[in-house]
Design a protein around this motif. Structure first.
Motif, PDB file in Angstrom:
ATOM      1  N   PHE A  82       0.824  -1.206   0.000  1.00 47.45           N
ATOM      2  CA  PHE A  82       0.000   0.000   0.000  1.00 47.45           C
ATOM      3  C   PHE A  82       0.860   1.259   0.000  1.00 47.45           C
ATOM      4  CE2 PHE A  82      -3.374  -2.635   2.424  1.00 47.45           C
ATOM      5  CZ  PHE A  82      -3.794  -3.212   1.235  1.00 47.45           C
ATOM      6  N   SER A  83       2.047   1.190   0.624  1.00 48.23           N
ATOM      7  CA  SER A  83       2.922   2.360   0.628  1.00 48.23           C
ATOM      8  C   SER A  83       3.393   2.690  -0.779  1.00 48.23           C
ATOM      9  CB  SER A  83       4.120   2.138   1.552  1.00 48.23           C
ATOM     10  OG  SER A  83       5.037   1.201   1.007  1.00 48.23           O
ATOM     11  N   CYS A  84       3.455   1.689  -1.652  1.00 48.07           N
ATOM     12  CA  CYS A  84       3.780   1.965  -3.057  1.00 48.07           C
ATOM     13  C   CYS A  84       2.647   2.745  -3.720  1.00 48.07           C
ATOM     14  CB  CYS A  84       4.030   0.652  -3.802  1.00 48.07           C
ATOM     15  SG  CYS A  84       5.568  -0.177  -3.365  1.00 48.07           S
ATOM     16  N   LEU A  85       1.396   2.401  -3.401  1.00 51.64           N
ATOM     17  CA  LEU A  85       0.271   3.178  -3.920  1.00 51.64           C
ATOM     18  C   LEU A  85       0.368   4.636  -3.481  1.00 51.64           C
ATOM     19  CD1 LEU A  85      -2.787   0.798  -3.276  1.00 51.64           C
ATOM     20  CD2 LEU A  85      -1.754   1.330  -5.485  1.00 51.64           C
ATOM     21  N   ASN A  86       0.833   4.841  -2.255  1.00 47.99           N
ATOM     22  CA  ASN A  86       0.885   6.188  -1.693  1.00 47.99           C
ATOM     23  C   ASN A  86       1.791   7.122  -2.472  1.00 47.99           C
ATOM     24  OD1 ASN A  86      -0.621   4.936   0.285  1.00 47.99           O
ATOM     25  ND2 ASN A  86       0.922   5.108   1.886  1.00 47.99           N
ATOM     26  N   THR A  87       2.797   6.573  -3.168  1.00 39.31           N
ATOM     27  CA  THR A  87       3.780   7.427  -3.815  1.00 39.31           C
ATOM     28  C   THR A  87       3.234   8.165  -5.027  1.00 39.31           C
ATOM     29  OG1 THR A  87       4.621   5.540  -5.098  1.00 39.31           O
ATOM     30  CG2 THR A  87       5.727   6.042  -3.018  1.00 39.31           C
ATOM     31  N   ALA A  88       1.958   7.986  -5.329  1.00 41.80           N
ATOM     32  CA  ALA A  88       1.336   8.798  -6.375  1.00 41.80           C
ATOM     33  C   ALA A  88       1.105  10.228  -5.894  1.00 41.80           C
ATOM     34  CB  ALA A  88       0.005   8.179  -6.797  1.00 41.80           C
ATOM     35  N   TYR A  89       1.295  10.478  -4.588  1.00 44.42           N
ATOM     36  CA  TYR A  89       0.981  11.783  -4.007  1.00 44.42           C
ATOM     37  C   TYR A  89       2.244  12.517  -3.574  1.00 44.42           C
ATOM     38  CZ  TYR A  89      -3.754   9.938  -3.807  1.00 44.42           C
ATOM     39  OH  TYR A  89      -4.970   9.399  -4.141  1.00 44.42           O
TER      40      TYR A  89
END
Length: 432
Positions: A234-241
């Motif tokens: 999920f932390s990889c998803l976060n890097t879109a921000y």
């Protein structure tokens, strides 16, 4: 003007001495969400939130509301909306939504509205109830990234148990229905793989043990490990921000990616009423110089759910240092009772045994990789059916990871001189 205010807030990195982060559960419109916000006593709330169906986080930033809580929600970055400066930092993060919230009389609930930043007349109702809180570690930064980092440092770096008390927000995020695979058997015990539909990869759970004893402690450990890998995905998803260190490199522009954690391969290799062993392998990456190419073995004591000190099975598997303390002299007896606090490695007698008995299947491959030298630096082990030990190479970094291979498989009963006096406590067949 609001864009300029938010940009200034995004760059704020205020360290704290001791403040709580509060977790709320509720709805935004018809969607189930989790929200973690800094304590309003600190002055100005910052936070993150997650749609339960997705798992990744979205940054929330304080807008200094006077009579209510006003928050700005970031939108994901794209090449057009997030311009990077010479240092790789986003100059003007895009804002996707605006929150307006108020506390209930007893302070346990928040309610209000969410509106898209580009259509402020369109609103959705927000209703939140406090479900937990945690005290931020000293030195934490009051920002969305600071909240995420503090949770990771507590779970991964400090080795705290992953519970509702230690990580209320991230723990609550795991409360989703899991998919269940078929029941499989291994040496008289049974298990199945389960999966979180958001992160895809499957992880084992014990169904029944061969002697009828309870698998509760081991399953608790498996669930905790499953959850910590989920958090990394999920932390990889976060890097879109921007608020979660968007860099524009290697991440898709449509909301981040799972960093190939959805392709993680988990294999259960040993299961008895006393010992459980599995491997995790794959290549994951969501930024940085190199992907994490890995093949790692895990062994736990089924009765306690704790890491099994392999020195209790093989007498020359030794603790080399205490985690976080490079200078302390290691007390091997103490290390055996708290193996998770130490770094472990094969001693010379195990290295010599493998060097003496290793027979390469491909001499050219072995020579090119320098397998004999790697045995002295990266020897690992795991257990297999019929009470066998598999000596292998583990922890090889980057490109040399391609040299990872199993070296030698032998029955524990055939190497009595290498066994610790307590080996039969975990492998009762050695008493026969």
């Amino acid at each position: 003007m609001r864009q300029l205010i938010v940009t200034a807030i995004l760059l704020s990195t205020t360290p704290v001495l001791a403040f709580d982060a509060i977790t709320y559960k509720g709805t935004l419109g018809r969607s189930d969400i989790l929200v973690e916000l800094t304590d309003p006593a600190e002055g100005g709330m910052r936070g993150r939130y997650s749609y339960m169906r997705v798992g990744g986080d979205i940054p929330l930033h304080n807008l200094d509301g006077i009579d209510s809580i006003e928050l700005a929600e970031e939108a994901p970055c794209s090449e057009e909306t997030c311009i990077l400066d010479a240092d790789g930092a986003v100059t003007e993060p895009p804002i996707g939504g605006l929150w307006l919230l108020n506390f209930s009389a007893d302070g346990s609930q928040l309610s209000g509205t969410w509106a898209p930043a580009d259509k402020p007349g369109k609103t959705l109702y927000v209703a939140l109830t406090e479900i937990g809180r945690r005290t931020l570690p000293k030195g934490s930064v009051l920002s969305p990234m600071g909240l995420a980092n503090s949770a990771f440092s507590q779970i991964y770096g400090d080795g705290e148990p992953f519970t509702a008390a230690t990580a209320s927000y991230d723990f609550a995020k795991m409360d989703v229905a899991l998919t269940e695979g078929p029941v499989q058997t291994l040496d008289g015990s049974s298990f199945r793989f389960v999966g979180d539909p958001r992160s895809v990869f499957a992880f084992p759970r014990i169904v029944a043990l061969a002697d009828g004893s309870s698998p509760e402690a081991a399953n608790r450990a498996l669930a905790e490990r499953h959850a910590t890998i989920n958090l990394a995905a999920f932390s990889c998803l976060n890097t879109a921000y921007s608020g979660f260190s968007y860099s524009g490199h290697g991440i898709s522009m449509d909301g981040g990616s799972l960093g190939d954690f959805d392709g993680e391969n988990i294999a259960l290799g040993y299961l008895s009423p006393t010992v459980l062993g599995w491997t995790e392998s794959g290549s994951t990456w969501c930024g940085g110089a190199h992907p994490n190419n890995h093949f790692n073995s895990f062994v736990i004591d089924v009765r306690t759910g704790k890491q099994l000190a392999l020195g209790k099975v093989l007498k020359d598997w030794v603790a080399t240092r205490k985690i976080g303390d490079y200078d302390a002299v290691v007390d091997q007896a103490a290390a055996l009772e708290a193996p998770e606090q130490y770094v472990w490695a094969a001693g010379q007698s195990l290295i010599d045994y493998v060097l003496d008995n290793y027979a390469p299947g491909d001499a050219g491959f072995a020579e090119e990789c320098g397998i004999e030298e790697l045995i002295t630096t990266n020897l690992g082990l795991r257990f297999a059916s019929d009470d066998k030990v598999v000596f292998t190479l583990e922890g090889l970094p980057h490109v040399i990871h391609a040299c990872t291979e199993d070296l030698l498989t032998v029955s524990l009963s055939d190497i009595p001189d290498l066994l610790a006096p307590t080996a039969s406590d975990y492998f009762p067949s050695l008493l026969e």
